[in-house]
Motif scaffolding. Structure first.
Motif, PDB file in Angstrom:
ATOM      1  N   LEU A   1      77.652  35.709  19.043  1.00  0.00           N
ATOM      2  CA  LEU A   1      77.768  34.336  19.521  1.00  0.00           C
ATOM      3  C   LEU A   1      78.911  34.281  20.519  1.00  0.00           C
ATOM      4  O   LEU A   1      80.056  34.604  20.182  1.00  0.00           O
ATOM      5  CB  LEU A   1      78.035  33.363  18.368  1.00  0.00           C
ATOM      6  N   SER A   2      78.587  33.892  21.744  1.00  0.00           N
ATOM      7  CA  SER A   2      79.559  33.794  22.823  1.00  0.00           C
ATOM      8  C   SER A   2      79.855  32.319  23.081  1.00  0.00           C
ATOM      9  O   SER A   2      78.940  31.526  23.266  1.00  0.00           O
ATOM     10  CB  SER A   2      78.993  34.459  24.082  1.00  0.00           C
ATOM     11  N   PHE A   3      81.124  31.964  23.103  1.00  0.00           N
ATOM     12  CA  PHE A   3      81.514  30.567  23.281  1.00  0.00           C
ATOM     13  C   PHE A   3      82.253  30.352  24.593  1.00  0.00           C
ATOM     14  O   PHE A   3      83.181  31.099  24.930  1.00  0.00           O
ATOM     15  CB  PHE A   3      82.442  30.120  22.143  1.00  0.00           C
ATOM     16  N   ASP A   4      81.844  29.327  25.324  1.00  0.00           N
ATOM     17  CA  ASP A   4      82.700  28.735  26.338  1.00  0.00           C
ATOM     18  C   ASP A   4      83.838  28.048  25.579  1.00  0.00           C
ATOM     19  O   ASP A   4      83.699  27.732  24.397  1.00  0.00           O
ATOM     20  CB  ASP A   4      81.890  27.726  27.146  1.00  0.00           C
ATOM     21  N   LEU A   5      84.964  27.818  26.240  1.00  0.00           N
ATOM     22  CA  LEU A   5      86.102  27.193  25.562  1.00  0.00           C
ATOM     23  C   LEU A   5      86.250  25.719  25.940  1.00  0.00           C
ATOM     24  O   LEU A   5      85.996  24.836  25.129  1.00  0.00           O
ATOM     25  CB  LEU A   5      87.388  27.964  25.885  1.00  0.00           C
ATOM     26  N   ASP A   6      86.662  25.457  27.200  1.00  0.00           N
ATOM     27  CA  ASP A   6      86.956  24.085  27.625  1.00  0.00           C
ATOM     28  C   ASP A   6      85.745  23.177  27.475  1.00  0.00           C
ATOM     29  O   ASP A   6      84.646  23.486  27.976  1.00  0.00           O
ATOM     30  CB  ASP A   6      87.414  24.076  29.086  1.00  0.00           C
TER      31      ASP A   6
ATOM     32  N   ASP B   1      87.876  21.330  11.573  1.00  0.00           N
ATOM     33  CA  ASP B   1      86.436  21.456  11.318  1.00  0.00           C
ATOM     34  C   ASP B   1      85.794  22.475  12.265  1.00  0.00           C
ATOM     35  O   ASP B   1      84.873  23.210  11.869  1.00  0.00           O
ATOM     36  CB  ASP B   1      85.718  20.104  11.417  1.00  0.00           C
ATOM     37  N   ILE B   2      86.297  22.567  13.494  1.00  0.00           N
ATOM     38  CA  ILE B   2      85.792  23.578  14.429  1.00  0.00           C
ATOM     39  C   ILE B   2      86.223  24.975  13.981  1.00  0.00           C
ATOM     40  O   ILE B   2      85.434  25.931  14.020  1.00  0.00           O
ATOM     41  CB  ILE B   2      86.295  23.306  15.865  1.00  0.00           C
ATOM     42  N   LEU B   3      87.472  25.098  13.547  1.00  0.00           N
ATOM     43  CA  LEU B   3      87.945  26.392  13.047  1.00  0.00           C
ATOM     44  C   LEU B   3      87.126  26.842  11.836  1.00  0.00           C
ATOM     45  O   LEU B   3      86.776  28.025  11.728  1.00  0.00           O
ATOM     46  CB  LEU B   3      89.423  26.306  12.674  1.00  0.00           C
ATOM     47  N   ALA B   4      86.807  25.907  10.953  1.00  0.00           N
ATOM     48  CA  ALA B   4      85.994  26.248   9.778  1.00  0.00           C
ATOM     49  C   ALA B   4      84.591  26.669  10.192  1.00  0.00           C
ATOM     50  O   ALA B   4      84.016  27.608   9.623  1.00  0.00           O
ATOM     51  CB  ALA B   4      85.934  25.055   8.825  1.00  0.00           C
ATOM     52  N   LEU B   5      84.031  25.991  11.194  1.00  0.00           N
ATOM     53  CA  LEU B   5      82.708  26.365  11.712  1.00  0.00           C
ATOM     54  C   LEU B   5      82.728  27.796  12.238  1.00  0.00           C
ATOM     55  O   LEU B   5      81.836  28.597  11.931  1.00  0.00           O
ATOM     56  CB  LEU B   5      82.293  25.392  12.819  1.00  0.00           C
ATOM     57  N   LEU B   6      83.741  28.126  13.028  1.00  0.00           N
ATOM     58  CA  LEU B   6      83.846  29.480  13.570  1.00  0.00           C
ATOM     59  C   LEU B   6      84.003  30.509  12.453  1.00  0.00           C
ATOM     60  O   LEU B   6      83.395  31.587  12.507  1.00  0.00           O
ATOM     61  CB  LEU B   6      85.023  29.566  14.541  1.00  0.00           C
ATOM     62  N   ASP B   7      84.803  30.188  11.461  1.00  0.00           N
ATOM     63  CA  ASP B   7      84.987  31.109  10.344  1.00  0.00           C
ATOM     64  C   ASP B   7      83.668  31.368   9.618  1.00  0.00           C
ATOM     65  O   ASP B   7      83.363  32.513   9.250  1.00  0.00           O
ATOM     66  CB  ASP B   7      86.019  30.561   9.360  1.00  0.00           C
TER      67      ASP B   7
ATOM     68  N   LEU C   1      80.585  31.038  10.879  1.00  0.00           N
ATOM     69  CA  LEU C   1      79.700  31.792  11.773  1.00  0.00           C
ATOM     70  C   LEU C   1      80.108  33.265  11.858  1.00  0.00           C
ATOM     71  O   LEU C   1      79.256  34.155  11.967  1.00  0.00           O
ATOM     72  CB  LEU C   1      79.703  31.164  13.167  1.00  0.00           C
ATOM     73  N   SER C   2      81.419  33.512  11.778  1.00  0.00           N
ATOM     74  CA  SER C   2      81.910  34.887  11.916  1.00  0.00           C
ATOM     75  C   SER C   2      81.520  35.769  10.736  1.00  0.00           C
ATOM     76  O   SER C   2      81.613  37.002  10.823  1.00  0.00           O
ATOM     77  CB  SER C   2      83.434  34.892  12.084  1.00  0.00           C
ATOM     78  N   LYS C   3      81.084  35.168   9.647  1.00  0.00           N
ATOM     79  CA  LYS C   3      80.641  35.963   8.495  1.00  0.00           C
ATOM     80  C   LYS C   3      79.315  36.667   8.777  1.00  0.00           C
ATOM     81  O   LYS C   3      78.989  37.660   8.126  1.00  0.00           O
ATOM     82  CB  LYS C   3      80.502  35.064   7.263  1.00  0.00           C
ATOM     83  N   GLN C   4      78.558  36.142   9.760  1.00  0.00           N
ATOM     84  CA  GLN C   4      77.249  36.718  10.068  1.00  0.00           C
ATOM     85  C   GLN C   4      77.131  37.238  11.497  1.00  0.00           C
ATOM     86  O   GLN C   4      76.241  38.036  11.777  1.00  0.00           O
ATOM     87  CB  GLN C   4      76.147  35.683   9.807  1.00  0.00           C
ATOM     88  N   TYR C   5      78.013  36.780  12.389  1.00  0.00           N
ATOM     89  CA  TYR C   5      77.892  37.146  13.793  1.00  0.00           C
ATOM     90  C   TYR C   5      79.251  37.587  14.336  1.00  0.00           C
ATOM     91  O   TYR C   5      80.300  37.169  13.845  1.00  0.00           O
ATOM     92  CB  TYR C   5      77.393  35.954  14.626  1.00  0.00           C
ATOM     93  N   THR C   6      79.219  38.409  15.381  1.00  0.00           N
ATOM     94  CA  THR C   6      80.423  38.720  16.153  1.00  0.00           C
ATOM     95  C   THR C   6      80.679  37.560  17.105  1.00  0.00           C
ATOM     96  O   THR C   6      79.783  37.155  17.858  1.00  0.00           O
ATOM     97  CB  THR C   6      80.234  40.019  16.958  1.00  0.00           C
ATOM     98  N   LEU C   7      81.885  37.013  17.077  1.00  0.00           N
ATOM     99  CA  LEU C   7      82.224  35.883  17.944  1.00  0.00           C
ATOM    100  C   LEU C   7      83.065  36.362  19.118  1.00  0.00           C
ATOM    101  O   LEU C   7      84.033  37.117  18.949  1.00  0.00           O
ATOM    102  CB  LEU C   7      83.009  34.822  17.176  1.00  0.00           C
ATOM    103  N   ILE C   8      82.688  35.923  20.323  1.00  0.00           N
ATOM    104  CA  ILE C   8      83.457  36.217  21.519  1.00  0.00           C
ATOM    105  C   ILE C   8      83.615  34.933  22.334  1.00  0.00           C
ATOM    106  O   ILE C   8      82.946  33.922  22.044  1.00  0.00           O
ATOM    107  CB  ILE C   8      82.808  37.323  22.386  1.00  0.00           C
ATOM    108  N   ALA C   9      84.481  34.959  23.329  1.00  0.00           N
ATOM    109  CA  ALA C   9      84.644  33.821  24.241  1.00  0.00           C
ATOM    110  C   ALA C   9      84.481  34.305  25.671  1.00  0.00           C
ATOM    111  O   ALA C   9      85.000  35.366  26.041  1.00  0.00           O
ATOM    112  CB  ALA C   9      86.012  33.172  24.065  1.00  0.00           C
ATOM    113  N   ILE C  10      83.746  33.524  26.462  1.00  0.00           N
ATOM    114  CA  ILE C  10      83.578  33.795  27.895  1.00  0.00           C
ATOM    115  C   ILE C  10      83.889  32.485  28.618  1.00  0.00           C
ATOM    116  O   ILE C  10      83.162  31.499  28.463  1.00  0.00           O
ATOM    117  CB  ILE C  10      82.158  34.283  28.220  1.00  0.00           C
ATOM    118  N   THR C  11      84.961  32.472  29.393  1.00  0.00           N
ATOM    119  CA  THR C  11      85.449  31.224  29.966  1.00  0.00           C
ATOM    120  C   THR C  11      85.755  31.355  31.446  1.00  0.00           C
ATOM    121  O   THR C  11      86.234  32.392  31.902  1.00  0.00           O
ATOM    122  CB  THR C  11      86.712  30.743  29.209  1.00  0.00           C
ATOM    123  N   ASN C  12      85.499  30.285  32.183  1.00  0.00           N
ATOM    124  CA  ASN C  12      85.928  30.196  33.582  1.00  0.00           C
ATOM    125  C   ASN C  12      87.341  29.635  33.687  1.00  0.00           C
ATOM    126  O   ASN C  12      87.936  29.652  34.758  1.00  0.00           O
ATOM    127  CB  ASN C  12      84.982  29.293  34.379  1.00  0.00           C
ATOM    128  N   GLY C  13      87.853  29.099  32.588  1.00  0.00           N
ATOM    129  CA  GLY C  13      89.164  28.456  32.599  1.00  0.00           C
ATOM    130  C   GLY C  13      90.301  29.441  32.386  1.00  0.00           C
ATOM    131  O   GLY C  13      90.101  30.645  32.263  1.00  0.00           O
TER     132      GLY C  13
END
Length: 236
Positions: free
Chosen positions: A14-19, A117-123, A125-137
């Motif tokens: 799962l790849s997340f934009d940030l801003d 609540d966002i931090l808990a969501l990421l935690d 999701l991270s139990k099943q997927y690799t989390l990364i961030a891809i940002t233009n910011g």
């Protein structure tokens, strides 16, 4: 709300934009711009140039150096140098104050607190997927509470061309050793996030929770109105 526009292929990343995806970036940028302006307005001659001077120098900088469009950090730094040099500052003072103004901006730019609540969501999701961030910011993740939430953080300019170019997605796939269609990218922008992911051969989720006009007419694989709809991706 979660809407599937296409059948989803198996994915492991799962790849997340940030801003504006994991937090509201508007007040953060407003505060960062004020911090920069407060610094610059103390310098001789800057305030007298008026409120349009920054935008004028910003546009001039990218006209002179078009590649800056893919690197917002270097674009800002070069705009500061240009603005100060046009005011007559010598090289040494120009560099000193450009650095000072940028640091004032950067300190406020990364003064971010992501909600629990966002931090808990990421935690979860991270139990099943690799989390990364891809940002233009240019928010510095290590300076706020998204630190250590991602296996990889790729930033336009520092690591390649800005989305919707495929460079950052390509790098993510190589770094993680996965096919690009194993990456599901989540972001708020049709033009950068969805178009970029689609063009790169990744899968895409559009967080459609803002009023904006986009040029890109393609569809995300998945459309959501609330980031917490991603809990549907957690396998029971």
């Amino acid at each position: 709300m979660i809407r599937f526009n296409r059948a989803i292929k198996p994915f492991s990343v799962l790849s997340f934009d940030l801003d504006d995806t994991l937090y509201d970036n508007r007040p953060i940028i407003k505060a960062a711009m004020k911090a920069q302006a407060d610094y610059l307005n103390k310098l001789a001659g800057y305030q007298e140039k008026g409120p349009q001077y920054w935008q004028y120098c910003r546009e001039l900088a990218v006209q002179q150096q078009p590649t800056l469009v893919d690197d917002v950090t270097q674009w800002r730094k070069q705009t500061l140098r240009l603005a100060l040099s046009k005011l007559g500052f010598n090289q040494s003072d120009m560099e000193h104050h450009a650095k000072g103004a940028y640091n004032a901006f950067a300190d406020a730019r990364s003064n971010i607190t992501v909600s629990d609540d966002i931090l808990a969501l990421l935690d979860n999701l991270s139990k099943q997927y690799t989390l990364i961030a891809i940002t233009n910011g240019n928010a510095e993740v290590e300076r706020f509470n998204l630190n250590n939430k991602f296996a990889l953080v790729l930033q336009a300019g520092l690591h390649g061309k800005a989305k919707p170019h495929s460079t950052l997605f390509d790098q993510a796939a190589v770094h993680l050793g996965v096919n690009k269609n194993a990456i599901l990218h989540i972001g708020d922008s049709l033009d950068s996030d969805v178009q970029g992911a689609n063009n790169a051969g990744c899968q895409s989720v559009w967080l459609n929770n803002q009023t904006a006009n986009y040029a890109y007419k393609g569809l995300a694989d998945i459309e959501i109105a609330d980031i917490h709809a991603l809990t549907h991706l957690i396998k029971k």
